[in-house]
Design a protein around this motif. Structure first.
Motif, PDB file in Angstrom:
ATOM      1  N   ALA A   1      29.878 -20.317  63.607  1.00 32.47           N
ATOM      2  CA  ALA A   1      29.981 -20.409  62.153  1.00 32.47           C
ATOM      3  C   ALA A   1      29.800 -21.841  61.660  1.00 32.47           C
ATOM      4  O   ALA A   1      29.109 -22.093  60.672  1.00 32.47           O
ATOM      5  CB  ALA A   1      31.326 -19.848  61.686  1.00 32.47           C
ATOM      6  N   VAL A   2      30.420 -22.795  62.379  1.00 30.99           N
ATOM      7  CA  VAL A   2      30.380 -24.189  61.937  1.00 30.99           C
ATOM      8  C   VAL A   2      29.000 -24.794  62.115  1.00 30.99           C
ATOM      9  O   VAL A   2      28.500 -25.516  61.236  1.00 30.99           O
ATOM     10  CB  VAL A   2      31.438 -25.011  62.701  1.00 30.99           C
ATOM     11  N   PHE A   3      28.356 -24.505  63.246  1.00 32.90           N
ATOM     12  CA  PHE A   3      27.092 -25.171  63.561  1.00 32.90           C
ATOM     13  C   PHE A   3      25.851 -24.318  63.279  1.00 32.90           C
ATOM     14  O   PHE A   3      24.730 -24.819  63.421  1.00 32.90           O
ATOM     15  CB  PHE A   3      27.085 -25.604  65.029  1.00 32.90           C
ATOM     16  N   MET A   4      26.020 -23.052  62.878  1.00 32.66           N
ATOM     17  CA  MET A   4      24.868 -22.203  62.579  1.00 32.66           C
ATOM     18  C   MET A   4      24.943 -21.601  61.174  1.00 32.66           C
ATOM     19  O   MET A   4      24.073 -21.850  60.342  1.00 32.66           O
ATOM     20  CB  MET A   4      24.755 -21.079  63.627  1.00 32.66           C
ATOM     21  N   ILE A   5      25.982 -20.815  60.914  1.00 38.67           N
ATOM     22  CA  ILE A   5      26.073 -20.110  59.641  1.00 38.67           C
ATOM     23  C   ILE A   5      26.199 -21.083  58.471  1.00 38.67           C
ATOM     24  O   ILE A   5      25.449 -20.985  57.477  1.00 38.67           O
ATOM     25  CB  ILE A   5      27.250 -19.120  59.655  1.00 38.67           C
ATOM     26  N   LEU A   6      27.137 -22.009  58.567  1.00 43.33           N
ATOM     27  CA  LEU A   6      27.329 -22.969  57.467  1.00 43.33           C
ATOM     28  C   LEU A   6      26.098 -23.838  57.224  1.00 43.33           C
ATOM     29  O   LEU A   6      25.693 -24.026  56.067  1.00 43.33           O
ATOM     30  CB  LEU A   6      28.570 -23.824  57.732  1.00 43.33           C
ATOM     31  N   PRO A   7      25.447 -24.410  58.273  1.00 41.01           N
ATOM     32  CA  PRO A   7      24.236 -25.187  57.999  1.00 41.01           C
ATOM     33  C   PRO A   7      23.114 -24.358  57.377  1.00 41.01           C
ATOM     34  O   PRO A   7      22.383 -24.850  56.511  1.00 41.01           O
ATOM     35  CB  PRO A   7      23.836 -25.709  59.389  1.00 41.01           C
ATOM     36  N   ILE A   8      22.952 -23.106  57.822  1.00 42.02           N
ATOM     37  CA  ILE A   8      21.920 -22.259  57.231  1.00 42.02           C
ATOM     38  C   ILE A   8      22.219 -21.996  55.757  1.00 42.02           C
ATOM     39  O   ILE A   8      21.338 -22.091  54.889  1.00 42.02           O
ATOM     40  CB  ILE A   8      21.809 -20.932  58.008  1.00 42.02           C
TER      41      ILE A   8
ATOM     42  N   CYS B   1      36.550 -14.259  72.043  1.00 42.32           N
ATOM     43  CA  CYS B   1      35.313 -14.593  71.321  1.00 42.32           C
ATOM     44  C   CYS B   1      35.533 -15.626  70.223  1.00 42.32           C
ATOM     45  O   CYS B   1      34.564 -16.189  69.709  1.00 42.32           O
ATOM     46  CB  CYS B   1      34.708 -13.332  70.709  1.00 42.32           C
ATOM     47  N   ALA B   2      36.802 -15.853  69.849  1.00 37.18           N
ATOM     48  CA  ALA B   2      37.080 -16.719  68.709  1.00 37.18           C
ATOM     49  C   ALA B   2      36.494 -18.122  68.841  1.00 37.18           C
ATOM     50  O   ALA B   2      35.888 -18.632  67.893  1.00 37.18           O
ATOM     51  CB  ALA B   2      38.594 -16.793  68.475  1.00 37.18           C
ATOM     52  N   PRO B   3      36.645 -18.817  69.996  1.00 40.31           N
ATOM     53  CA  PRO B   3      36.056 -20.164  70.078  1.00 40.31           C
ATOM     54  C   PRO B   3      34.548 -20.172  69.827  1.00 40.31           C
ATOM     55  O   PRO B   3      34.041 -21.041  69.109  1.00 40.31           O
ATOM     56  CB  PRO B   3      36.391 -20.602  71.514  1.00 40.31           C
ATOM     57  N   TYR B   4      33.844 -19.205  70.418  1.00 37.04           N
ATOM     58  CA  TYR B   4      32.395 -19.152  70.196  1.00 37.04           C
ATOM     59  C   TYR B   4      32.074 -18.845  68.740  1.00 37.04           C
ATOM     60  O   TYR B   4      31.169 -19.445  68.151  1.00 37.04           O
ATOM     61  CB  TYR B   4      31.760 -18.100  71.100  1.00 37.04           C
TER      62      TYR B   4
END
Length: 313
Positions: free
Chosen positions: A44-51, A36-39
């Motif tokens: 995190a990079v493209f969803m959590i951090l931008p939010i 699951c790590a790659p997903y």
């Protein structure tokens, strides 16, 4: 007389394939996380951090042209809920336009694709061709759809008025502008929902329909008692995604009507993009985005509640 065959781990110098039991158990416990790590990293990079960065931006007076970005707390949010503020009045006008488009487009994008799927689910010559014809508009990009229909619906030189003998300003007056936006969107995206409904129909066991026919059920009774319950999970998915897509409509309004007349067809996403990218007020635009997201979360919750199977509750 030879004994039993030797195992690999019993040979001299051979190591145990799994190592010690403790090491093997530790590896087994971490295996799912490793896959699951790659997903999770991408999420995190493209969803959590931008939010998170977007919410942080909404708490500042964030002009991308100015080096100073002072912290203002919830001032951007309070201004949007203040009817006397310019940003507040513009935002709720855009939210009203979003609501109008969603209310009129979603029922059509549920009922019409379901009817098309019911027809395409039958056995007749050339059904694959018909399925492709209905789905074909969806492969076009929003820019292609918007530019083509902008010229077709033009009140002065458009082919729609020319061939129908009308004098309607489809792009600069309401309600014709809403009719145009909803009609173009339904024509463009109907095929996707129809394909999803068709997959759901083909997943319903044929034995259920045959049993209902043996019991003397009419076509309407079979649709109501067999087809609709069998489509419950698919219907939930289609309704929820259609509401979210309609509430995020931007390209059609931007390309066909330009928000006319007097910003009455300027949707919330249109206003957010204009505020952040044209007026460079990223703080207010971010606050608008989170308010819209809150409304959509509530709408999704209502949809899930409406489709909940109360027999299992």
């Amino acid at each position: 007389m030879s004994g039993p065959p030797a195992r690999v781990e019993d040979l001299p110098g051979a190591a145990s394939p799994g190592g010690s039991p403790r090491t093997a158990g530790r590896m087994r416990s971490w295996t799912p996380y490793a896959f699951c790590a790659p997903y999770l990293v991408l999420f995190a990079v493209f969803m959590i951090l931008p939010i998170g960065f977007g919410f942080w931006t909404s708490l500042h007076e964030w002009d991308i042209n100015l080096p100073a970005k002072p912290f203002v707390g919830l001032e951007n949010y309070t201004d949007l809920f203040d009817p006397a503020s310019v940003d507040g009045s513009r935002f709720w006008s855009a939210m009203r336009a979003t609501g109008i488009f969603t209310v009129f487009s979603v029922p059509l994008l549920i009922v019409l694709p379901l009817l098309v799927a019911l027809l395409m689910n039958g056995r007749f010559a050339g059904r694959n061709l018909y399925r492709a014809v209905y789905f074909a508009p969806y492969v076009l990009g929003v820019v292609v759809v918007g530019v083509v229909w902008q010229f077709l619906l033009d009140g002065n030189i458009g082919l729609v008025n020319h061939y129908l003998g009308l004098d309607v300003q489809w792009t600069t007056a309401v309600p014709p502008a809403w009719i145009a936006l909803v009609g173009v969107t339904v024509w463009w995206t109907l095929g996707l929902n129809a394909v999803i409904f068709l997959a759901g129909l083909q997943d319903i066991p044929r034995e259920l329909h045959e049993a209902a026919m043996v019991d003397g059920a009419s076509a309407w009774d079979r649709f109501r008692a067999v087809t609709l319950p069998g489509l419950r999970p698919v219907m939930l998915f289609v309704v929820n995604t259609t509401i979210l897509a309609s509430a995020n409509m931007f390209g059609q309004s931007y390309l066909i009507t330009r928000g006319a007349p007097a910003d009455q067809t300027k949707t919330a996403i249109y206003l957010i993009a204009e505020t952040g990218l044209r007026q460079f007020d990223m703080g207010t635009a971010s606050a608008m985005s989170f308010i819209l997201a809150a409304f959509l979360m509530v709408a999704s919750g209502l949809v899930f509640g409406a489709f909940r199977d109360r027999r299992k509750a």
